[in-house]
Design a protein around this motif. Structure first.
Motif, PDB file in Angstrom:
ATOM      1  N   VAL A  10       0.841  -1.188   0.000  1.00 48.56           N
ATOM      2  CA  VAL A  10       0.000   0.000   0.000  1.00 48.56           C
ATOM      3  C   VAL A  10       0.880   1.243   0.000  1.00 48.56           C
ATOM      4  O   VAL A  10       1.790   1.374   0.829  1.00 48.56           O
ATOM      5  CB  VAL A  10      -0.934   0.021   1.223  1.00 48.56           C
ATOM      6  CG1 VAL A  10      -1.760   1.311   1.247  1.00 48.56           C
ATOM      7  CG2 VAL A  10      -1.857  -1.196   1.207  1.00 48.56           C
ATOM      8  N   ILE A  11       0.618   2.126  -0.940  1.00 47.51           N
ATOM      9  CA  ILE A  11       1.254   3.440  -0.999  1.00 47.51           C
ATOM     10  C   ILE A  11       0.150   4.463  -0.767  1.00 47.51           C
ATOM     11  O   ILE A  11      -0.828   4.510  -1.518  1.00 47.51           O
ATOM     12  CB  ILE A  11       1.950   3.688  -2.335  1.00 47.51           C
ATOM     13  CG1 ILE A  11       3.024   2.611  -2.582  1.00 47.51           C
ATOM     14  CG2 ILE A  11       2.574   5.076  -2.378  1.00 47.51           C
ATOM     15  CD1 ILE A  11       3.697   2.712  -3.944  1.00 47.51           C
TER      16      ILE A  11
ATOM     17  N   GLY B 102       8.409   2.374   4.343  1.00 45.80           N
ATOM     18  CA  GLY B 102       9.614   1.712   3.885  1.00 45.80           C
ATOM     19  C   GLY B 102       9.835   0.335   4.468  1.00 45.80           C
ATOM     20  O   GLY B 102      10.784  -0.357   4.078  1.00 45.80           O
ATOM     21  N   ILE B 103       8.986  -0.096   5.390  1.00 46.36           N
ATOM     22  CA  ILE B 103       9.110  -1.409   6.029  1.00 46.36           C
ATOM     23  C   ILE B 103       8.058  -2.373   5.493  1.00 46.36           C
ATOM     24  O   ILE B 103       8.368  -3.466   5.026  1.00 46.36           O
ATOM     25  CB  ILE B 103       8.984  -1.298   7.564  1.00 46.36           C
ATOM     26  CG1 ILE B 103       9.996  -0.287   8.123  1.00 46.36           C
ATOM     27  CG2 ILE B 103       9.134  -2.675   8.212  1.00 46.36           C
ATOM     28  CD1 ILE B 103      11.440  -0.684   7.868  1.00 46.36           C
ATOM     29  N   ASN B 104       6.778  -1.957   5.580  1.00 51.02           N
ATOM     30  CA  ASN B 104       5.692  -2.817   5.086  1.00 51.02           C
ATOM     31  C   ASN B 104       4.797  -2.105   4.082  1.00 51.02           C
ATOM     32  O   ASN B 104       3.720  -2.578   3.743  1.00 51.02           O
ATOM     33  CB  ASN B 104       4.859  -3.360   6.253  1.00 51.02           C
ATOM     34  CG  ASN B 104       4.185  -2.255   7.046  1.00 51.02           C
ATOM     35  OD1 ASN B 104       4.142  -1.098   6.625  1.00 51.02           O
ATOM     36  ND2 ASN B 104       3.647  -2.600   8.205  1.00 51.02           N
ATOM     37  N   GLY B 105       5.221  -0.955   3.611  1.00 54.71           N
ATOM     38  CA  GLY B 105       4.480  -0.139   2.665  1.00 54.71           C
ATOM     39  C   GLY B 105       5.121   1.229   2.593  1.00 54.71           C
ATOM     40  O   GLY B 105       6.248   1.418   3.074  1.00 54.71           O
ATOM     41  N   TRP B 106       4.387   2.188   2.045  1.00 51.95           N
ATOM     42  CA  TRP B 106       4.949   3.529   1.890  1.00 51.95           C
ATOM     43  C   TRP B 106       3.903   4.565   2.288  1.00 51.95           C
ATOM     44  O   TRP B 106       2.740   4.483   1.893  1.00 51.95           O
ATOM     45  CB  TRP B 106       5.378   3.785   0.446  1.00 51.95           C
ATOM     46  CG  TRP B 106       6.340   2.779  -0.113  1.00 51.95           C
ATOM     47  CD1 TRP B 106       6.021   1.654  -0.827  1.00 51.95           C
ATOM     48  CD2 TRP B 106       7.761   2.787  -0.010  1.00 51.95           C
ATOM     49  NE1 TRP B 106       7.152   0.978  -1.176  1.00 51.95           N
ATOM     50  CE2 TRP B 106       8.240   1.642  -0.701  1.00 51.95           C
ATOM     51  CE3 TRP B 106       8.684   3.641   0.591  1.00 51.95           C
ATOM     52  CZ2 TRP B 106       9.593   1.342  -0.803  1.00 51.95           C
ATOM     53  CZ3 TRP B 106      10.031   3.344   0.487  1.00 51.95           C
ATOM     54  CH2 TRP B 106      10.472   2.210  -0.201  1.00 51.95           C
ATOM     55  N   LEU B 107       4.333   5.572   3.055  1.00 53.91           N
ATOM     56  CA  LEU B 107       3.492   6.705   3.424  1.00 53.91           C
ATOM     57  C   LEU B 107       4.063   7.984   2.840  1.00 53.91           C
ATOM     58  O   LEU B 107       5.281   8.155   2.771  1.00 53.91           O
ATOM     59  CB  LEU B 107       3.396   6.846   4.945  1.00 53.91           C
ATOM     60  CG  LEU B 107       2.491   5.865   5.695  1.00 53.91           C
ATOM     61  CD1 LEU B 107       2.602   6.092   7.193  1.00 53.91           C
ATOM     62  CD2 LEU B 107       1.036   5.994   5.245  1.00 53.91           C
ATOM     63  N   VAL B 108       3.171   8.897   2.464  1.00 54.23           N
ATOM     64  CA  VAL B 108       3.565  10.155   1.850  1.00 54.23           C
ATOM     65  C   VAL B 108       2.929  11.299   2.632  1.00 54.23           C
ATOM     66  O   VAL B 108       1.709  11.331   2.801  1.00 54.23           O
ATOM     67  CB  VAL B 108       3.115  10.213   0.376  1.00 54.23           C
ATOM     68  CG1 VAL B 108       3.359  11.602  -0.202  1.00 54.23           C
ATOM     69  CG2 VAL B 108       3.840   9.153  -0.443  1.00 54.23           C
ATOM     70  N   ALA B 109       3.748  12.215   3.113  1.00 55.10           N
ATOM     71  CA  ALA B 109       3.232  13.413   3.769  1.00 55.10           C
ATOM     72  C   ALA B 109       2.727  14.387   2.705  1.00 55.10           C
ATOM     73  O   ALA B 109       3.272  14.464   1.606  1.00 55.10           O
ATOM     74  CB  ALA B 109       4.322  14.069   4.612  1.00 55.10           C
TER      75      ALA B 109
END
Length: 349
Positions: free
Chosen positions: A273-274, A288-295
């Motif tokens: 999931v991004i 970066g561990i189990n998916g990606w988050l964007v501020a």
């Protein structure tokens, strides 16, 4: 946040109530319906009698076959507050757990009159407009009538003018997929608050990927003509089981969110999931561990994360996919959450 300690069945007074009624107003299948389905399945698996009630009968509901296959009754109130009063007046040995604003408002008023324990879960991270905004205000400002109130994210909890407890969305862990799909997908309603046009921006910026929309809504007629050739539209899905195997990456590009069920469902299957960092997604996704988050809300940053995922080696991708499933199993599975909800139900007696 609820913990994942196992249920001490022997310490629960099973005579306190006989049945849990899950109440909602619905004609389709989305995040709330998925949550109610998982809750019904989980309660039944823990040997708790449960029924699902709809405020109105809009015709054959996507939930009906799924519930019937599990031996769970679906019923209809077929009316407003008066009809709900008459129907609940015969259910004094039950508790009611509402989902969604219409069911929440109606059930809390009626249960208060009938002295029936009532629980309400608040799911919606986005704010409505016009008539929807009025319903949301009424829903939030009658929350205090409930026996207990749950919210699926901290922002939702903070805006409620009533004592409220955070509770994770959850699912039953599906089998581990035998193959990794190839699609970069959007799954949900094609409406302004979900900002599906941002996936089109990604499709143009990174054209070597294939992108897919699973859902319907008022923006479909605008999205389809603007879509490049590497984008497919599959319409509203009443059952995603046959589709998940085609998806490699799920994009959540909404303007607002709570804790979307679709993110949990995807990660449980090893789908990356991004997402924009909204609602309670930071509790689910470790960047970066189990998916990606964007501020922020820049689609270009989603594209950068997608590119970063594609640059990982096969072993690195496999490790991230396993981490995604592990996070769901540990904190967002029915085995972690259902026992805690049962304790909340029984603590009200």
């Amino acid at each position: 946040m609820v913990s994942s300690r196992p249920l001490a069945v022997s310490r629960i007074n099973k005579e306190a109530f006989m049945k849990v009624i899950l109440l909602l107003d619905s004609r389709g299948f989305g995040g709330i319906e998925s949550h109610v389905m998982q809750l019904a399945f989980g309660l039944k698996a823990h040997r708790q009698a449960v029924e699902v009630w709809l405020l109105k009968d809009y015709g054959r509901h996507p939930l009906s076959n799924k519930l019937q296959q599990q031996g769970i009754t679906m019923d209809h109130v077929n009316g407003g507050i008066r009809a709900l009063y008459r129907k609940l007046a015969t259910q004094t040995d039950a508790i009611v757990h509402s989902h969604g604003y219409k069911a929440g408002i109606a059930s809390r008023l009626v249960c208060k009159i009938l002295s029936i324990r009532c629980f309400s879960t608040f799911h919606a991270g986005e704010r409505g407009r016009g008539k929807m905004a009025i319903y949301q205000w009424l829903d939030e400002h009658t929350a205090g009538l409930a026996t207990s109130v749950f919210a699926v994210s901290q922002p939702i909890k903070l805006r409620l003018p009533a004592n409220c407890e955070l509770v994770n969305n959850f699912i039953h862990l599906p089998p581990w997929p035998m193959q990794l799909g190839h699609e970069v997908a959007f799954v949900g309603r094609l409406s302004d608050e979900k900002a599906p046009h941002r996936l089109l921006s990604m499709a143009q910026a990174l054209p070597e990927c294939h992108y897919a929309f699973y859902g319907d809504g008022p923006l479909l007629s605008h999205l389809r003509p603007a879509a490049p050739e590497n984008v497919s539209f599959y319409g509203q899905q009443t059952n995603m089981e046959a589709r998940w195997k085609n998806i490699q990456v799920l994009i959540i590009c909404s303007r607002q969110e709570g804790l979307p069920m679709v993110a949990i469902e995807a990660m449980a299957r090893g789908i990356i999931v991004i997402a924009f960092e909204l609602g309670a997604l930071a509790n689910l996704i470790d960047d970066g561990i189990n998916g990606w988050l964007v501020a922020g809300q820049n689609p270009a940053d989603l594209t950068l994360k997608l590119h970063a995922w594609r640059q990982l080696s096969t072993p690195q991708q496999a490790r991230m996919r396993q981490q995604a499933r592990h996070k769901v199993a540990q904190t967002f599975s029915d085995s972690a959450v259902i026992p805690q909800l049962l304790r909340r139900y029984h603590a009200a007696f």
